[in-house]
Motif scaffolding. Structure first.
Motif, PDB file in Angstrom:
ATOM      1  N   LYS A  51       2.007 -11.755  -6.815  1.00  0.00           N
ATOM      2  CA  LYS A  51       2.119 -12.227  -5.430  1.00  0.00           C
ATOM      3  C   LYS A  51       3.148 -11.413  -4.662  1.00  0.00           C
ATOM      4  CE  LYS A  51       0.853 -17.048  -6.400  1.00  0.00           C
ATOM      5  NZ  LYS A  51       1.342 -18.457  -6.461  1.00  0.00           N
ATOM      6  N   ILE A  52       4.269 -11.118  -5.314  1.00  0.00           N
ATOM      7  CA  ILE A  52       5.296 -10.290  -4.671  1.00  0.00           C
ATOM      8  C   ILE A  52       4.726  -8.908  -4.366  1.00  0.00           C
ATOM      9  CG2 ILE A  52       7.514  -9.134  -5.046  1.00  0.00           C
ATOM     10  CD1 ILE A  52       8.332 -11.601  -6.742  1.00  0.00           C
ATOM     11  N   LYS A  53       4.018  -8.348  -5.336  1.00  0.00           N
ATOM     12  CA  LYS A  53       3.466  -6.993  -5.182  1.00  0.00           C
ATOM     13  C   LYS A  53       2.474  -6.945  -4.025  1.00  0.00           C
ATOM     14  CE  LYS A  53       2.955  -4.953  -9.008  1.00  0.00           C
ATOM     15  NZ  LYS A  53       2.504  -4.618 -10.376  1.00  0.00           N
ATOM     16  N   ALA A  54       1.554  -7.904  -3.976  1.00  0.00           N
ATOM     17  CA  ALA A  54       0.564  -7.933  -2.896  1.00  0.00           C
ATOM     18  C   ALA A  54       1.245  -8.080  -1.546  1.00  0.00           C
ATOM     19  CB  ALA A  54      -0.423  -9.069  -3.130  1.00  0.00           C
ATOM     20  N   SER A  55       2.314  -8.866  -1.492  1.00  0.00           N
ATOM     21  CA  SER A  55       3.017  -9.101  -0.226  1.00  0.00           C
ATOM     22  C   SER A  55       3.810  -7.876   0.209  1.00  0.00           C
ATOM     23  CB  SER A  55       3.951 -10.306  -0.368  1.00  0.00           C
ATOM     24  OG  SER A  55       3.224 -11.459  -0.768  1.00  0.00           O
ATOM     25  N   VAL A  84       5.365 -11.320   3.942  1.00  0.00           N
ATOM     26  CA  VAL A  84       5.052  -9.934   4.314  1.00  0.00           C
ATOM     27  C   VAL A  84       6.121  -9.333   5.221  1.00  0.00           C
ATOM     28  CG1 VAL A  84       3.423  -8.458   5.553  1.00  0.00           C
ATOM     29  CG2 VAL A  84       2.573 -10.205   3.961  1.00  0.00           C
ATOM     30  N   GLU A  85       6.505 -10.034   6.293  1.00  0.00           N
ATOM     31  CA  GLU A  85       7.478  -9.470   7.241  1.00  0.00           C
ATOM     32  C   GLU A  85       8.865  -9.322   6.628  1.00  0.00           C
ATOM     33  OE1 GLU A  85       8.987  -7.509  10.283  1.00  0.00           O
ATOM     34  OE2 GLU A  85       6.852  -7.991   9.979  1.00  0.00           O
ATOM     35  N   ASP A  87       1.230  -5.368   1.214  1.00  0.00           N
ATOM     36  CA  ASP A  87       0.365  -5.996   2.208  1.00  0.00           C
ATOM     37  C   ASP A  87      -1.100  -5.602   2.006  1.00  0.00           C
ATOM     38  OD1 ASP A  87      -0.297  -7.658   4.279  1.00  0.00           O
ATOM     39  OD2 ASP A  87       0.302  -6.262   5.881  1.00  0.00           O
ATOM     40  N   LYS A  88      -1.508  -5.630   0.749  1.00  0.00           N
ATOM     41  CA  LYS A  88      -2.897  -5.365   0.377  1.00  0.00           C
ATOM     42  C   LYS A  88      -3.291  -6.342  -0.720  1.00  0.00           C
ATOM     43  CE  LYS A  88      -3.077  -1.409   2.714  1.00  0.00           C
ATOM     44  NZ  LYS A  88      -3.918  -1.250   3.946  1.00  0.00           N
ATOM     45  N   GLU A  89      -4.575  -6.636  -0.805  1.00  0.00           N
ATOM     46  CA  GLU A  89      -5.018  -7.479  -1.901  1.00  0.00           C
ATOM     47  C   GLU A  89      -4.995  -6.688  -3.207  1.00  0.00           C
ATOM     48  OE1 GLU A  89      -8.942  -8.801  -0.868  1.00  0.00           O
ATOM     49  OE2 GLU A  89      -9.906  -7.095  -1.819  1.00  0.00           O
ATOM     50  N   GLU A 146      10.937  -5.628   6.131  1.00  0.00           N
ATOM     51  CA  GLU A 146      12.319  -5.326   6.523  1.00  0.00           C
ATOM     52  C   GLU A 146      13.152  -4.929   5.308  1.00  0.00           C
ATOM     53  OE1 GLU A 146      13.881  -8.627   8.698  1.00  0.00           O
ATOM     54  OE2 GLU A 146      12.207  -8.690  10.108  1.00  0.00           O
ATOM     55  N   MET A 147      12.952  -5.618   4.187  1.00  0.00           N
ATOM     56  CA  MET A 147      13.706  -5.288   2.985  1.00  0.00           C
ATOM     57  C   MET A 147      13.324  -3.902   2.452  1.00  0.00           C
ATOM     58  SD  MET A 147      13.684  -8.965   0.970  1.00  0.00           S
ATOM     59  CE  MET A 147      14.429  -8.306  -0.524  1.00  0.00           C
ATOM     60  N   TYR A 148      12.064  -3.527   2.596  1.00  0.00           N
ATOM     61  CA  TYR A 148      11.621  -2.217   2.129  1.00  0.00           C
ATOM     62  C   TYR A 148      12.345  -1.110   2.880  1.00  0.00           C
ATOM     63  CZ  TYR A 148       8.651   1.867   1.381  1.00  0.00           C
ATOM     64  OH  TYR A 148       8.196   3.133   1.100  1.00  0.00           O
ATOM     65  N   HIS A 149      12.509  -1.276   4.173  1.00  0.00           N
ATOM     66  CA  HIS A 149      13.243  -0.275   4.956  1.00  0.00           C
ATOM     67  C   HIS A 149      14.673  -0.129   4.432  1.00  0.00           C
ATOM     68  CE1 HIS A 149      14.688   2.041   8.382  1.00  0.00           C
ATOM     69  NE2 HIS A 149      15.669   1.164   8.507  1.00  0.00           N
ATOM     70  N   ILE A 150      15.308  -1.257   4.127  1.00  0.00           N
ATOM     71  CA  ILE A 150      16.672  -1.216   3.580  1.00  0.00           C
ATOM     72  C   ILE A 150      16.666  -0.566   2.198  1.00  0.00           C
ATOM     73  CG2 ILE A 150      18.644  -2.619   2.868  1.00  0.00           C
ATOM     74  CD1 ILE A 150      17.716  -4.700   4.958  1.00  0.00           C
ATOM     75  N   TYR A 151      15.634  -0.851   1.400  1.00  0.00           N
ATOM     76  CA  TYR A 151      15.490  -0.250   0.067  1.00  0.00           C
ATOM     77  C   TYR A 151      15.482   1.276   0.168  1.00  0.00           C
ATOM     78  CZ  TYR A 151      12.893   1.332  -4.082  1.00  0.00           C
ATOM     79  OH  TYR A 151      12.475   2.013  -5.201  1.00  0.00           O
ATOM     80  N   VAL A 152      14.652   1.800   1.041  1.00  0.00           N
ATOM     81  CA  VAL A 152      14.534   3.260   1.194  1.00  0.00           C
ATOM     82  C   VAL A 152      15.851   3.866   1.671  1.00  0.00           C
ATOM     83  CG1 VAL A 152      13.389   5.107   2.486  1.00  0.00           C
ATOM     84  CG2 VAL A 152      12.046   3.190   1.589  1.00  0.00           C
TER      85      VAL A 152
END
Length: 500
Positions: free
Chosen positions: A415-419, A473-474, A422-424, A478-484
């Motif tokens: 569930k975390i991965k799909a979110s 998802v949202e 943002d793909k099934e 935002e967390m992904y941007h911080i991750y990068v």
């Protein structure tokens, strides 16, 4: 009834499956072995542990199934890759194997980079220069262990050693050859230029076989140890990712799957030669096929580290990961707001940084254990998204993704991965990983199908689909941007920390 065996020598575990015609699972067994960490960034294994585990697993599936060994027509072996294992003329290991996680050859990397050049290496091998591959680590042996290399007859890969123990034949399959960074992928031969650059002789490298090509039959010695028949053929085998990709239908048309275990690998299949600097090249099972992949070193490996270091280790009931999943679902129901960089053994794609280190960012006095372990799952999913973004940049569309491997058994992780992406996510009905792909190779060898790909197409069925959790998802975007940005900010600090 005819039978076959598929054996995968993974980073932490041997998995052995006996298949009846179909192919259908008749019996299976697994056994873990240790990884040795003598110094930071040094990662090696005792090859005798692989063989001992393989022997035990073979005997277990024979005992469970009561199958007549003479009815087992063929065996194929896949493995973690790449590795460097020097052996003498009798196949005896001269040193522990340096496995794919090892990063000791950074000095050799700099020498080769200066003397040969990154562009030249990419043109020959289809891969960017990195300490991940065999090239720099073989040079490390030549420079630091001359007494070992003086006795060395052949340099083997992991499945090459098991195949030798089974048959007495020194071999390497063409998928493993493509990951050595010593193989010329356009001329299908060992590169004299690269071998000369590191001071190695071409005679050190074993003969190259196609994946489904037999290299021999089980020797009398191996038969006595395992209970197998000397009439059973042994195929050359494949890299675990190639075999797992075959099970997931990744062999043409840009199909995408993620094989998630100790490491996590995004696999993209093509029926022609394709290379890309942003991703790594791996030869596919077919003659002209390619698997482009983005490989992350420690996906499941990060969770295993947490389990062993901070969660009390495995339980007698072997249910530690189920307990972790339940704890997250109860105590960390929402995005953690903690950034975990999953670089517990450096990192391959897409940052290619052997000095990167695992990092938690955002802990506070209210942080609980469940949130920390959820952040590990999140961090590995951010790493997956980072690789998928690289694929998009070179024009590969991402519609959905098939997930296979041990980590795909966790519902909360899926569930975390799909979110995050943002793909099934699609889960195949058969999810055996590399042994599943090996079963298709075996079935084609026995004449059940015209090709392993035909066996895959006949067997691949989607069991269920996991959709993104809309409210996650949202926050994850935002967390992904911080991750990068976190890695960019810490990149130089990681290098400084390594030098202390």
């Amino acid at each position: 009834m005819r039978y076959s065996i598929g054996i995968d020598i993974g980073t932490t575990t041997v998995k052995c499956i006996l298949f009846r015609e179909g192919p259908q699972v008749a019996a299976e067994a697994g056994k873990e072995y240790e990884t040795l960490l003598p110094e930071p960034s040094w990662v090696q294994q005792n090859p005798e542990n692989w063989w001992d585990a393989a022997v035990q697993c073979i005997r277990m599936v024979l005992a469970k199934s009561w199958v007549n060994p003479e009815d087992i027509k063929v065996i194929s072996v896949s493995s973690q890759a790449p590795a460097v294992l020097p052996v003498d003329k009798d196949g005896r290991p001269l040193h522990d194997a340096l496995i794919w996680m090892d990063r000791r050859s950074k000095e050799e990397y700099e020498i080769i980079k200066e003397e040969v050049g990154e562009d030249k290496i990419f043109d020959i091998t289809g891969n960017r220069l990195d300490t991940y591959f065999t090239l720099t680590e073989l040079m490390w042996f030549l420079r630091h262990k001359p007494e070992v290399m003086d006795k060395c007859h052949k340099v083997l890969q992991v499945n090459g050693y098991i195949n030798y123990k089974l048959t007495g034949t020194f071999s390497i399959d063409d998928t493993h050859a493509s990951l050595t960074q010593i193989y010329d992928i356009r001329h299908n031969c060992w590169s004299d230029e690269l071998l000369n650059a590191i001071g190695a002789e071409a005679s050190l490298m074993p003969d190259v076989y196609r994946c489904c090509e037999p290299i021999g039959t089980v020797s009398a010695e191996a038969a006595a140890l395992t209970g197998l028949s000397v009439k059973t053929a042994v195929l050359a085998g494949a890299v675990d990712a190639t075999a797992a990709g075959l099970e997931a239908g990744v062999y043409e048309g840009g199909r995408i799957a993620e094989m998630s275990g100790t490491s996590s690998v995004v696999l993209i299949g093509f029926d022609k030669l394709v290379t890309a600097r942003e991703l790594s090249y791996l030869k596919g099972r077919g003659e002209n096929s390619t698997i482009l992949y983005g490989a992350m070193n420690t996906a499941g490996g990060s969770l295993k580290w947490f389990r062993d270091a901070l969660y009390g280790g495995e339980t007698i009931r072997k249910d530690s990961y189920q307990r972790i999943n339940r704890e997250i679902e109860k105590m960390a129901k929402y995005p953690s707001k903690i950034i975990f960089l999953p670089y517990m053994a450096g990192e391959r794609a897409p940052i290619w940084d052997p000095d990167a280190r695992g990092t938690f960012i955002g802990l506070n006095l209210n942080t609980n254990r469940a949130e920390m372990v959820r952040s590990i799952m999140e961090g590995t999913c951010f790493a997956l998204k980072d690789n998928l973004d690289q694929a998009v940049k070179i024009g590969i569309p991402i519609h959905d993704i098939i997930c296979c491997g041990g980590c795909s058994k966790s519902d909360i992780w899926l569930k975390i991965k799909a979110s995050v992406i943002d793909k099934e996510i699609k889960l195949p009905e058969v999810n055996l990983g590399a042994p599943g792909g090996l079963s298709y190779m075996n079935a084609a060898f026995m004449g059940e199908y015209e090709s392993p790909e035909e066996a895959s197409a006949a067997s691949l069925k989607i069991k269920r689909t996991v959709e993104p959790v809309k409210e996650w998802v949202e926050p994850y975007r935002e967390m992904y941007h911080i991750y990068v940005e976190s890695y960019k900010a810490l990149k130089d600090e990681f290098k400084a920390l390594v030098k202390i």
